[in-house]
Write an enzyme that holds these catalytic residues in place. Structure first.
Site, PDB file in Angstrom:
ATOM      1  N   SER A  68     -12.745  -4.756   6.717  1.00 49.91           N
ATOM      2  CA  SER A  68     -11.645  -5.082   7.634  1.00 49.91           C
ATOM      3  C   SER A  68     -12.279  -5.346   8.991  1.00 49.91           C
ATOM      4  CB  SER A  68     -10.696  -3.884   7.712  1.00 49.91           C
ATOM      5  OG  SER A  68      -9.840  -3.998   8.829  1.00 49.91           O
TER       6      SER A  68
ATOM      7  N   TYR B 207      -9.332   5.060   8.802  1.00 48.24           N
ATOM      8  CA  TYR B 207      -9.402   3.776   8.094  1.00 48.24           C
ATOM      9  C   TYR B 207     -10.586   2.959   8.627  1.00 48.24           C
ATOM     10  CZ  TYR B 207      -7.944  -0.849   6.391  1.00 48.24           C
ATOM     11  OH  TYR B 207      -7.895  -2.093   5.792  1.00 48.24           O
TER      12      TYR B 207
HETATM   13  P1  NAP Z   1      -1.876  -2.638  -0.755  1.00 51.92           P
HETATM   14  O1  NAP Z   1      -0.865  -3.714  -0.950  1.00 51.92           O
HETATM   15  O2  NAP Z   1      -1.438  -1.345  -0.153  1.00 51.92           O
HETATM   16  O3  NAP Z   1      -2.587  -2.368  -2.163  1.00 51.92           O
HETATM   17  C1  NAP Z   1      -3.540  -1.352  -2.258  1.00 51.92           C
HETATM   18  C2  NAP Z   1      -3.898  -1.132  -3.698  1.00 51.92           C
HETATM   19  O4  NAP Z   1      -4.769   0.011  -3.739  1.00 51.92           O
HETATM   20  C3  NAP Z   1      -2.670  -0.777  -4.552  1.00 51.92           C
HETATM   21  O5  NAP Z   1      -2.777  -1.378  -5.821  1.00 51.92           O
HETATM   22  C4  NAP Z   1      -2.776   0.731  -4.671  1.00 51.92           C
HETATM   23  O6  NAP Z   1      -2.240   1.279  -5.858  1.00 51.92           O
HETATM   24  C5  NAP Z   1      -4.292   0.912  -4.704  1.00 51.92           C
HETATM   25  N1  NAP Z   1      -4.598   2.308  -4.421  1.00 51.92           N
HETATM   26  C6  NAP Z   1      -4.299   3.031  -3.328  1.00 51.92           C
HETATM   27  N2  NAP Z   1      -4.681   4.295  -3.496  1.00 51.92           N
HETATM   28  C7  NAP Z   1      -5.232   4.384  -4.729  1.00 51.92           C
HETATM   29  C8  NAP Z   1      -5.789   5.437  -5.500  1.00 51.92           C
HETATM   30  N3  NAP Z   1      -5.814   6.714  -5.041  1.00 51.92           N
HETATM   31  N4  NAP Z   1      -6.263   5.174  -6.728  1.00 51.92           N
HETATM   32  C9  NAP Z   1      -6.199   3.924  -7.238  1.00 51.92           C
HETATM   33  N5  NAP Z   1      -5.681   2.864  -6.568  1.00 51.92           N
HETATM   34  C10 NAP Z   1      -5.189   3.118  -5.325  1.00 51.92           C
HETATM   35  O7  NAP Z   1      -3.067  -3.130   0.154  1.00 51.92           O
HETATM   36  P2  NAP Z   1      -3.690  -4.599   0.391  1.00 51.92           P
HETATM   37  O8  NAP Z   1      -3.205  -5.060   1.699  1.00 51.92           O
HETATM   38  O9  NAP Z   1      -3.538  -5.441  -0.807  1.00 51.92           O
HETATM   39  O10 NAP Z   1      -5.215  -4.187   0.612  1.00 51.92           O
HETATM   40  C11 NAP Z   1      -6.248  -4.548  -0.285  1.00 51.92           C
HETATM   41  C12 NAP Z   1      -7.573  -4.367   0.426  1.00 51.92           C
HETATM   42  O11 NAP Z   1      -7.648  -5.248   1.545  1.00 51.92           O
HETATM   43  C13 NAP Z   1      -7.779  -2.956   1.012  1.00 51.92           C
HETATM   44  O12 NAP Z   1      -9.136  -2.594   0.852  1.00 51.92           O
HETATM   45  C14 NAP Z   1      -7.464  -3.121   2.481  1.00 51.92           C
HETATM   46  O13 NAP Z   1      -8.125  -2.153   3.268  1.00 51.92           O
HETATM   47  C15 NAP Z   1      -7.991  -4.518   2.723  1.00 51.92           C
HETATM   48  N6  NAP Z   1      -7.421  -5.219   3.893  1.00 51.92           N
HETATM   49  C16 NAP Z   1      -6.114  -5.594   3.897  1.00 51.92           C
HETATM   50  C17 NAP Z   1      -5.605  -6.277   5.001  1.00 51.92           C
HETATM   51  C18 NAP Z   1      -4.167  -6.737   5.057  1.00 51.92           C
HETATM   52  O14 NAP Z   1      -3.745  -7.293   6.085  1.00 51.92           O
HETATM   53  N7  NAP Z   1      -3.367  -6.552   4.013  1.00 51.92           N
HETATM   54  C19 NAP Z   1      -6.450  -6.587   6.086  1.00 51.92           C
HETATM   55  C20 NAP Z   1      -7.791  -6.178   6.042  1.00 51.92           C
HETATM   56  C21 NAP Z   1      -8.268  -5.507   4.924  1.00 51.92           C
HETATM   57  P3  NAP Z   1      -0.683   1.706  -5.981  1.00 51.92           P
HETATM   58  O15 NAP Z   1       0.025   0.451  -6.360  1.00 51.92           O
HETATM   59  O16 NAP Z   1      -0.701   2.743  -7.022  1.00 51.92           O
HETATM   60  O17 NAP Z   1      -0.278   2.225  -4.631  1.00 51.92           O
END
Ligand code: NAP
Length: 272
Positions: A163, A176
């Site tokens: 990130s 984070y």
């Molecule tokens: P998200 O929609 O919250 O999805 C996160 C995923 O991680 C979900 O499938 C969740 O499972 C899973 N997860 C969370 N805790 C877990 C655990 N204890 N065991 C197994 N799985 C777990 O997030 P996202 O935005 O798609 O993020 C994906 C990646 O991109 C992350 O690494 C995040 O830090 C990074 N990122 C995102 C953004 C953004 O703007 N969205 C920006 C920069 C970086 P559940 O469905 O069970 O909750």
């Protein structure tokens, strides 16, 4: 290819045919959209996550993506709660991958949690430990057990999700941000360790502001149309997972054109 070319990469049909790719947090957000895209490009998928219902729904959707002239997409569900999992759970998953596929050609560490957004003095210890564990320690543990399968591939790609706050700290994002600094470090260390003695490349990817549950949690007041649709940030991931990025290792790439860095501000006030 330059960085803009990578961001706008347009994968040819069948790019990932024959490749076995594991994705953590595949049940929702970027992980889900990436899994579907990989399946459409011919990959055999290992869907890792903690919510079985979400994974089953994704598995069914992947099964329905079959193109008329292509073999049935292959996907398996690997339940793993990264907060709760212990060494035997990781070992079981690695053994199942080894037994079913005999190798792994891609591993995307995508799962993460946000934790509490607050000044350091108000972040409770439990929240700090949970975020560091799920976002960083679990990625280390999973990489460790799956390295033999990655080494068994002729062309393997290990992808960590970072990130912008993992490159430059930001007020109120303590756990984070630190977890993502750790991810950048782990990615660099592994890239260095595996260069020259394996066919495993290691890179980090920053999706940038993307329309997901995590983004809504971080910026509840934001216009939901503002962050980018997850389907539009996939170019860099797919380039890294396919053969076009062979020999590229140790990089930290942006999926979207980097935005100017704003001065530090409170939660909900700046795009990440
Ligand atoms: P998200 O929609 O919250 O999805 C996160 C995923 O991680 C979900 O499938 C969740 O499972 C899973 N997860 C969370 N805790 C877990 C655990 N204890 N065991 C197994 N799985 C777990 O997030 P996202 O935005 O798609 O993020 C994906 C990646 O991109 C992350 O690494 C995040 O830090 C990074 N990122 C995102 C953004 C953004 O703007 N969205 C920006 C920069 C970086 P559940 O469905 O069970 O909750």
């Amino acid at each position: 290819m330059n960085d803009a070319g990578i961001r706008n990469y347009s994968p040819p049909a069948g790019l990932l045919r024959g490749r076995v790719i594991a994705i953590t947090g595949a049940g929702d957000g970027i992980g889900r959209v990436l899994a579907l895209a990989c399946a459409r490009l011919g990959a055999q998928l290992v869907l890792i996550g903690r919510n079985i219902k979400r994974l089953e729904s994704l598995h069914a959707e992947i099964g329905a993506t079959r193109a008329p002239d292509a073999p049935a997409p292959d996907a398996s569900i690997a339940p793993l709660d990264l907060e709760q999992a212990l060494a035997p759970d990781y070992e079981r998953l690695a053994a199942a991958v080894q037994e079913r596929y005999g190798r792994l050609d891609g591993l995307v560490h995508n799962a993460a949690i946000l934790g509490t957004l607050a000044p350091v003095e108000h972040v409770d210890m439990l929240s700090w430990v949970r975020v560091l564990h799920v976002n960083l320690t679990a990625a280390f543990a999973l990489t460790k057990v799956l390295l033999p399968a990655l080494r068994a591939s002729a062309d393997a790609s290990l992808v960590f999700t970072t990130s912008s706050v993992g490159r430059r700290g930001r007020a109120h994002w303590a756990a984070y941000a630190v977890s993502k600094f750790g991810i950048e470090g782990l990615s660099q260390v592994l890239a260095d360790e595996l260069a020259g003695n394996s066919r495993v490349r290691v890179n980090a990817v920053n999706p940038g502001p993307t329309r997901t549950r995590m983004r809504r949690q971080a910026f509840p007041g934001e216009d939901p149309a503002q962050p980018t649709d997850p389907a539009l940030v996939l170019g860099t991931y797919l380039w890294l997972l396919g053969p076009d990025s062979r020999d590229v290792t140790g990089r930290s790439l942006d999926c979207q054109e980097p935005r100017p860095v704003h001065p530090p501000a409170g939660p909900g006030s700046a795009a990440r």
